[in-house]
Design a protein around this motif. Structure first.
Motif, PDB file in Angstrom:
ATOM      1  N   MET A  86       0.843  -1.193   0.000  1.00 11.80           N
ATOM      2  CA  MET A  86       0.000   0.000   0.000  1.00 11.80           C
ATOM      3  C   MET A  86       0.878   1.242   0.000  1.00 11.80           C
ATOM      4  N   PRO A  87       0.585   2.227  -0.865  1.00 12.95           N
ATOM      5  CA  PRO A  87       1.412   3.435  -0.913  1.00 12.95           C
ATOM      6  C   PRO A  87       1.437   4.171   0.426  1.00 12.95           C
ATOM      7  N   GLU A  88       2.566   4.807   0.695  1.00 12.51           N
ATOM      8  CA  GLU A  88       2.697   5.631   1.889  1.00 12.51           C
ATOM      9  C   GLU A  88       2.105   7.018   1.610  1.00 12.51           C
ATOM     10  N   GLY A  89       1.889   7.779   2.684  1.00 16.55           N
ATOM     11  CA  GLY A  89       1.322   9.102   2.528  1.00 16.55           C
ATOM     12  C   GLY A  89       2.148  10.029   1.670  1.00 16.55           C
ATOM     13  N   ASP A  90       3.484   9.879   1.696  1.00 20.12           N
ATOM     14  CA  ASP A  90       4.317  10.759   0.876  1.00 20.12           C
ATOM     15  C   ASP A  90       4.164  10.461  -0.612  1.00 20.12           C
ATOM     16  N   THR A  91       3.898   9.202  -0.953  1.00 15.79           N
ATOM     17  CA  THR A  91       3.655   8.834  -2.354  1.00 15.79           C
ATOM     18  C   THR A  91       2.391   9.505  -2.866  1.00 15.79           C
ATOM     19  N   VAL A  92       1.341   9.471  -2.054  1.00 21.18           N
ATOM     20  CA  VAL A  92       0.071  10.091  -2.437  1.00 21.18           C
ATOM     21  C   VAL A  92       0.229  11.615  -2.498  1.00 21.18           C
ATOM     22  N   TYR A  93       0.963  12.166  -1.536  1.00 22.49           N
ATOM     23  CA  TYR A  93       1.211  13.614  -1.527  1.00 22.49           C
ATOM     24  C   TYR A  93       1.902  14.057  -2.819  1.00 22.49           C
ATOM     25  N   LEU A  94       2.944  13.318  -3.208  1.00 25.77           N
ATOM     26  CA  LEU A  94       3.689  13.686  -4.412  1.00 25.77           C
ATOM     27  C   LEU A  94       2.808  13.563  -5.651  1.00 25.77           C
ATOM     28  N   ALA A  95       1.985  12.512  -5.709  1.00 26.99           N
ATOM     29  CA  ALA A  95       1.067  12.361  -6.843  1.00 26.99           C
ATOM     30  C   ALA A  95       0.093  13.531  -6.893  1.00 26.99           C
ATOM     31  N   GLY A  96      -0.442  13.930  -5.736  1.00 29.15           N
ATOM     32  CA  GLY A  96      -1.367  15.049  -5.695  1.00 29.15           C
ATOM     33  C   GLY A  96      -0.695  16.356  -6.104  1.00 29.15           C
ATOM     34  N   LYS A  97       0.537  16.553  -5.666  1.00 23.04           N
ATOM     35  CA  LYS A  97       1.291  17.759  -6.030  1.00 23.04           C
ATOM     36  C   LYS A  97       1.486  17.837  -7.544  1.00 23.04           C
ATOM     37  N   ARG A  98       1.832  16.712  -8.156  1.00 26.20           N
ATOM     38  CA  ARG A  98       2.064  16.689  -9.600  1.00 26.20           C
ATOM     39  C   ARG A  98       0.764  16.875 -10.376  1.00 26.20           C
ATOM     40  N   LEU A  99      -0.314  16.237  -9.896  1.00 24.02           N
ATOM     41  CA  LEU A  99      -1.604  16.406 -10.562  1.00 24.02           C
ATOM     42  C   LEU A  99      -2.070  17.850 -10.463  1.00 24.02           C
ATOM     43  N   HIS A 100      -1.879  18.461  -9.292  1.00 24.04           N
ATOM     44  CA  HIS A 100      -2.286  19.855  -9.119  1.00 24.04           C
ATOM     45  C   HIS A 100      -1.537  20.759 -10.096  1.00 24.04           C
ATOM     46  N   ALA A 101      -0.231  20.555 -10.217  1.00 21.51           N
ATOM     47  CA  ALA A 101       0.568  21.380 -11.119  1.00 21.51           C
ATOM     48  C   ALA A 101       0.123  21.214 -12.577  1.00 21.51           C
ATOM     49  N   ALA A 102      -0.313  20.011 -12.935  1.00 19.09           N
ATOM     50  CA  ALA A 102      -0.680  19.726 -14.318  1.00 19.09           C
ATOM     51  C   ALA A 102      -2.113  20.132 -14.651  1.00 19.09           C
TER      52      ALA A 102
END
Length: 281
Positions: free
Chosen positions: A1-17
């Motif tokens: 299961m992904p860790e919270g930092d993995t989800v955070y980074l995905a959210g950061k990248r999606l937000h930027a895009a």
């Protein structure tokens, strides 16, 4: 299961895009959402809360997704080949310049933005909340110490206590505390340090895909005990033990150094039993 930092980074990248961009394609390939079409909506923003993702649109709705064991969001340029099979795609959000694809998202829901608490309100303080302050730390500590008769490793994983720790950081926090994962919370000498370490490790890795708790990024040197079963402890040379913690579907593989982490523990798993346990982590 992904860790919270993995989800955070995905959210950061999606937000930027996606933030501020009009969707030219907005497919939700989920049985409950198959008739929804988000094309024509503008993305207001994307944020993570623990291991949950919230994508907000200009019609007052949010798309909630959770990675579970094998989910992920990928970003592509139009026309690029996807890195996972198309049949695993559960959401496709495309602008003129970027394509966001959510794969294997078993939990997917559209809900009013002002009702997001319905899906994340049960969580403890988000360890990667940009607004984290002393009040968040105090609340996480209160929830942590309230589980005084529960095992440390299981409490670290409990998202209602504090959101973001997965099996990797559970193993590493226990090692850095010098405690067996089976230590009862009431026997943890410094509960506030357990909260602080959990946040520190997630913060350290939130802006990069590599996850290091040792301070090193070299292959085989990133973690103290996680996924190092039967290898030598970097500190004392004892072989890292492998066991299983939790019951049924909630059982997770545990790694610990018997010398550096004294306290209660089961008999370590070896050979085929260890491999079976790792496959269920």
């Amino acid at each position: 299961m992904p860790e919270g930092d993995t989800v955070y980074l995905a959210g950061k990248r999606l937000h930027a895009a996606l933030a501020g961009q009009l969707l030219v394609r907005g497919e939700l390939r989920h049985p409950r959402l198959a008739e929804e079409n988000l094309a024509g909506r503008t993305v207001l923003g994307v944020r993570s809360v623990g291991k949950h993702m919230l994508t907000r649109f200009d019609d007052g709705r949010s798309l909630h997704s959770h990675f579970r064991m094998d989910g992920s969001w990928h970003l592509y340029r139009p026309g690029m080949a996807w890195r996972r099979p198309a049949y695993e795609a559960r959401a496709v959000l495309a602008t003129a310049e970027r394509v966001a694809v959510g794969f294997a998202l078993h939990d997917l829901e559209l809900l009013p933005t002002d009702a997001e608490d319905r899906v994340v309100g049960h969580l403890g303080p988000d360890l990667l909340d940009p607004e984290w302050d002393d009040a968040h730390a105090a609340e996480a500590l209160r929830r942590f110490t309230a589980r005084r008769d529960h095992e440390l490793g299981l409490v670290l994983l409990e998202q209602r206590v504090m959101a973001g720790v997965g099996n990797l950081y559970k193993a590493e926090v226990c090692f850095l505390l010098g405690l067996s994962p089976w230590t009862l919370v009431r026997d943890v000498p410094d509960p506030a340090r357990a909260v602080a370490l959990s946040r520190e490790l997630l913060l350290r890795n939130k802006d990069r895909p590599e996850q290091s708790t040792t301070g090193e990024l070299g292959r085989g040197r990133q973690h103290w005990v996680f996924e190092r079963g039967r290898q030598r402890c970097f500190r004392c040379g004892t072989r890292i033990a492998v066991g299983e913690q939790g019951d049924g579907v909630y059982a997770r593989i545990a790694y610990w150094c018997p010398r550096c982490q004294p306290g209660p523990s089961p008999a370590p798993l070896h050979g085929a039993a260890a491999r079976t346990a790792r496959s269920r982590r």
